[in-house]
Design an enzyme around this catalytic site. Structure first.
Site: not given
Lengths: 317, 324
Positions: A56, A84, A125
């Site tokens: 990410e 995050m 999630h």
């Protein structure tokens, strides 16, 4: 058309119109885990629809590099919870680049971060973190609640030239609705879902739908709700909210995100400073989202809870 | 190398009293404010690498980025004015030393966050591949970045997509004020790159000719389409982590030994061997110091940014100045 299909159509249109638009993220070649990229690889090829490693930080960091060198990347974070892992890249790099370097470069990137509770997906999630991003200068923050808005706002996000934190809701993907492909929805303009004179409810994302149900419950009791779907968290439509507050005198802010330090607090504070309206909030409890249905339900907003909070606000006079 | 040394010496002088850290008192009189991270002693790395780049190539740097920026071709004046916080600086006084950049020569920015520039360079390289352009990207990072995730992710990404990017580990052996060797597993930058299938070369980073040769070969391979490469340049930081850090944690013998290999002094040897007179070599540093002195003078006289600039270049959609 579904909320997911509307996003595909909006992105495909943008990619057709502008060769510099590319998409990158995990599993998007297969259409994305929610179908929000379905068919784009076949149509635009692997140069423009890029399946990435599970990285990410580099997905967003690379998008910043792409944006600075002539591309308009659409970045998939899969779920907000995974963004995050890319907070430095979103907050310190994408959002600050233009300012820090005195306007030498810009980062026209759209970072898609599916938000909200997703059935039995538990604490990592199911978060709603739009307030975190509203706090960051440099970012535009969007949260469409309908297929039409997901189509139109995604295109507006790509056209605006600024980095955009784009929050689709994880449970809205199958939502069906009419989509006019030629309709432009400007960033920063709220949508009036229904009109009423007794109480304003301000909401966004999936909570708009619960608020609409709450408004039905209240209507049966003779209470008229002016329901505003904010659509844009930053820059939020202060005029629409203040105008409605001036008419109804009472404003309830309903959002799925945890109420403590949520974006509702910003709206409430603004109303306190700039209107005489009575204000209340209805948001999630400050608990992680549990797995079991009964635990998850404790974190969920419901139409009944919103309606009850509205009645309490009206009882205050 | 001489311009970098002269630039940083002048910047250090102009920064005295400008930041509170490491037991030093802050003062309001400094011309260069805030943390100033000097690369004194490391000049051979940017000089040797950037000699192979054109303005069309992209570069990302670190919080210790003066040398990289100068070597990529940025002007002394634009940089010094930025360090002074003036409107005429490259970033209009918004970036300072840690966020120095000159996009006009392909220098996409120093970075206040360790390893953060690496994925950005990989993205620039990916962008060149997508657009079918020939330019390459280079990213400098320190040995402290070895232990941050973005480097690992970016090495894998560059290899997986076979991107035209040169990773340069500028290994000065210190992560801020801690010895890197004490907290880094394995054999270092080159070994980690090889683990991702990225060919790597180690070089004496105090020898500008060696850096120039090694970087030249790697850049040639990258331009030929062979994918990413890593250069591990072993160098040394003569100064503390920031300008006010006396580096009291460091064994003075270690510094003294490193200074014996000062890259600028060492560069005299091949020049002499090639028949360049000492006077000509001396003139290079003298001219660099004159050039820097002129930049300092104009920086001092340059205007401050207008206060309204604090509200500019943030975002077009949703102003920061919503409060009337």
């Amino acid at each position: 058309m579904t909320y997911a299909g509307a996003a595909v159509a909006g992105l495909a249109k943008a990619m057709d119109e502008d060769a510099s638009v590319v998409a990158l993220g995990e599993d998007i070649g297969r259409g994305g885990i929610f179908g929000q990229y379905r068919g784009l690889l076949e149509r635009f090829g692997e140069r423009r629809v890029i399946d990435t490693p599970i990285s990410e930080a580099t997905i967003v960091g690379a998008a910043v590099g792409m944006a600075l060198t002539g591309l308009k990347p659409v970045v998939e974070m899969r779920v907000i919870d995974f963004a995050m892992c890319a907070m430095d890249e979103i907050v310190n790099q994408a959002a600050k680049n233009r300012f820090m370097f005195g306007g030498q470069g810009r980062v026209p990137a759209v970072i898609r971060m599916p938000n909200g509770i997703w059935s039995s997906s538990a604490a990592q999630h199911s978060q709603s973190l739009e307030a975190w991003f509203a706090h960051v200068p440099g970012l535009v923050v969007l949260a469409p609640a309908t297929p039409q808005d997901n189509h139109s706002l995604l295109r507006a996000a790509l056209a605006c030239g600024d980095p955009v934190a784009y929050f689709e809701h994880k449970e809205l993907w199958p939502l069906e609705g009419e989509v006019d492909g030629s309709l432009d929805v400007p960033i920063g303009k709220a949508r009036r879902v229904r009109e009423g004179g007794d109480l304003t409810i301000v909401s966004w994302s999936k909570a708009v739908h619960w608020s609409a149900e709450a408004a039905e419950l209240l209507a049966a009791e003779g209470i008229g709700v002016d329901l505003i779907d904010l659509r844009t968290i930053w820059p939020w439509d202060r005029d629409a909210v203040l105008e409605s507050a001036a008419r109804t005198g009472r404003v309830l802010i309903a959002h799925e995100a945890i109420q403590v330090a949520g974006f509702g607090a910003e709206i409430a504070a603004t109303l306190a400073e700039e209107s005489g309206a009575r204000v209340a909030r209805c948001g999630g409890l400050r608990i992680p989202v549990g797995y079991s249905p009964g635990l998850e339900a404790q974190a969920r907003l419901t139409p009944q809870a919103i309606a009850q909070r509205a009645r309490e606000l009206l009882d205050r006079g | 190398m001489c311009r970098i040394r002269a630039f940083e010496d002048a910047a250090e002088e102009a920064s005295r009293g400008g930041v509170a850290a490491f037991g030093q008192a802050a003062g309001g009189s400094a011309q260069v404010r805030g943390p100033l991270h000097l690369s004194t002693g490391q000049e051979a790395v940017p000089a040797g690498v950037c000699a192979h780049l054109t303005p069309a190539d992209w570069l990302t740097s670190t919080h210790r980025g003066h040398g990289h920026t100068l070597a990529k071709g940025a002007s002394l004046e634009g940089m010094m004015h930025e360090l002074f916080g003036k409107a005429t600086g490259f970033c209009g006084g918004k970036g300072g030393s840690m966020h120095i950049a000159d996009f006009s020569v392909g220098m996409l920015g120093a970075n206040g966050v360790v390893a953060a520039g690496i994925p950005i360079a990989v993205g620039a390289a990916h962008s060149m591949a997508i657009q079918g352009r020939d330019a390459i990207a280079v990213t400098f990072f320190g040995d402290g970045a070895l232990n941050r995730g973005p480097l690992a992710e970016a090495l894998n990404w560059a290899a997986a997509f076979r991107l035209p990017v040169l990773f340069v580990c500028e290994d000065n052996q210190w992560s801020a004020t801690t010895k890197t060797a004490a907290m880094s597993a394995g054999e270092g930058a080159a070994a980690r790159a090889v683990g991702y299938g990225v060919p790597a070369v180690a070089v004496d980073g105090m020898d500008v000719v060696a850096v120039w040769q090694a970087a030249g070969e790697l850049v040639q391979e990258i331009r030929a389409g062979h994918g990413p490469r890593l250069l591990h340049a072993k160098t040394y930081r003569f100064k503390g982590h920031v300008s006010v850090d006396p580096a009291a944690y460091r064994d003075p013998a270690e510094l003294a030994a490193a200074m014996q290999g000062d890259p600028i002094a060492r560069a005299r040897e091949p020049l002499r061997a090639a028949g360049v007179p000492d006077a000509d070599i001396d003139a290079v540093m003298r001219e660099a110091r004159q050039e820097v002195a002129a930049a300092v003078a104009t920086a001092d006289a340059a205007p401050w940014p207008d206060a309204s600039a604090a509200f500019e270049d943030i975002q077009d959609t949703g102003s920061g100045r919503w409060r009337s």
